[in-house]
Design a protein around this motif. Structure first.
Motif, short mmCIF file in Angstrom:
data_model
loop_
_atom_site.label_atom_id
_atom_site.label_comp_id
_atom_site.label_asym_id
_atom_site.label_seq_id
_atom_site.Cartn_x
_atom_site.Cartn_y
_atom_site.Cartn_z
N MET A 267 -66.84 -78.62 45.44
CA MET A 267 -65.72 -77.67 45.56
C MET A 267 -65.49 -77.25 47.01
O MET A 267 -64.35 -77.12 47.45
N LYS A 268 -66.57 -77.07 47.75
CA LYS A 268 -66.44 -76.70 49.16
C LYS A 268 -65.75 -77.82 49.93
O LYS A 268 -64.82 -77.57 50.70
N GLU A 269 -66.18 -79.02 49.72
CA GLU A 269 -65.60 -80.16 50.44
C GLU A 269 -64.13 -80.36 50.11
O GLU A 269 -63.33 -80.74 50.96
N LEU A 270 -63.74 -80.08 48.86
CA LEU A 270 -62.36 -80.26 48.43
C LEU A 270 -61.51 -79.01 48.61
O LEU A 270 -60.31 -79.03 48.33
N GLY A 271 -62.12 -77.92 49.03
CA GLY A 271 -61.40 -76.68 49.25
C GLY A 271 -60.93 -76.01 47.97
O GLY A 271 -59.89 -75.35 47.94
N ILE A 272 -61.67 -76.18 46.89
CA ILE A 272 -61.27 -75.66 45.58
C ILE A 272 -61.76 -74.23 45.36
O ILE A 272 -61.05 -73.40 44.80
N ASN A 273 -62.97 -73.94 45.78
CA ASN A 273 -63.53 -72.58 45.69
C ASN A 273 -63.38 -71.93 44.32
O ASN A 273 -62.86 -70.83 44.19
N TYR A 274 -63.80 -72.60 43.28
CA TYR A 274 -63.81 -72.09 41.91
C TYR A 274 -62.43 -71.75 41.37
O TYR A 274 -62.29 -70.99 40.43
N ASN A 275 -61.38 -72.31 41.93
CA ASN A 275 -60.02 -72.09 41.45
C ASN A 275 -59.74 -73.12 40.36
O ASN A 275 -59.62 -74.32 40.63
N MET A 276 -59.64 -72.65 39.11
CA MET A 276 -59.48 -73.55 37.96
C MET A 276 -58.21 -74.40 38.06
O MET A 276 -58.23 -75.58 37.73
N ASN A 277 -57.11 -73.85 38.52
CA ASN A 277 -55.88 -74.63 38.63
C ASN A 277 -56.04 -75.75 39.65
O ASN A 277 -55.64 -76.90 39.39
#
Length: 155
Positions: free
Chosen positions: A112-122
Motif C-alpha cells: 500500500m505504501k509503494e502504491l500510495g493507497i494508504n488503507y483507502n478502500m476505493n
C-alpha cells in the motif's frame, strides 16, 4: 539488510512453496489449516494478528471458503466481525497464493505504501481491478514476481 532483489526472491520462493503446499493439502482440513498457520501465518509474519483461541475457527472459515477463493468470488472482507482486525492482510496473502489472477495484490503495508493507497478502500479496489486486467494472461509465477517486486519496492 537484504537488497530489494533478495527480498523479491525471498517473497517469490515463499509464494511458490506455499502454493504447492496448499495444492497438496486442498482436501485435507488439518493439512490445509497447517499451511494457513505455519506457512502463511508464521512465515509471512501475520499470525500475531490472530489470537490463539481464534485460530481453529479462522482455519475452518478459510477451509470452507477455499473454493470461493479459488474461483475469485471470495471477498477479503467477508469474514468481517468474526476475527480481530478483520484480518485483510492475512486473508489476502492466502487468497493471493491460491488464486493470484483474482487477487493480484496482497493487502500489506509495504504494498500500500509503494502504491500510495494508504488503507483507502476505493483506491485499493481500483488498483486491484487495474492489476487484474494487467495480469490476465500471465502465469501464477509471473504474477507472484510482479507482486513481490512491489512489496520489495521494485515495481
Amino acid at each position: 539488510m537484504p537488497t530489494s532483489e533478495e527480498l523479491k526472491q525471498i517473497s517469490l520462493n515463499w509464494k511458490k512453496t506455499t502454493k504447492k503446499l496448499f495444492e497438496e493439502a486442498w482436501n485435507d482440513k488439518e493439512a490445509f489449516s497447517n499451511v494457513v498457520i505455519e506457512n502463511v501465518g508464521r512465515e509471512a509474519h501475520v499470525l500475531r494478528t490472530l489470537r490463539k483461541e481464534n485460530r481453529e475457527a479462522f482455519c475452518t472459515a478459510i477451509f470452507e471458503n477455499r473454493e470461493k477463493i479459488k474461483d475469485g468470488s471470495f471477498s477479503l472482507f467477508s469474514l468481517d466481525g468474526m476475527f480481530e482486525n478483520n484480518m485483510p492482510s492475512y486473508i489476502s496473502k492466502i487468497c493471493h497464493i491460491i488464486n493470484p489472477h483474482a487477487y493480484p495484490l496482497i493487502w500489506d503495508t509495504h504494498v500500500m505504501k509503494e502504491l500510495g493507497i494508504n488503507y483507502n478502500m476505493n483506491k485499493w479496489n481500483e488498483e486491484v481491478s487495474k492489476r487484474k486486467a494487467d495480469v490476465a494472461f500471465l502465469s501464477d509465477e509471473e504474477i507472484f514476481k510482479k507482486e513481490s517486486g512491489i512489496w520489495a519496492f521494485e515495481d
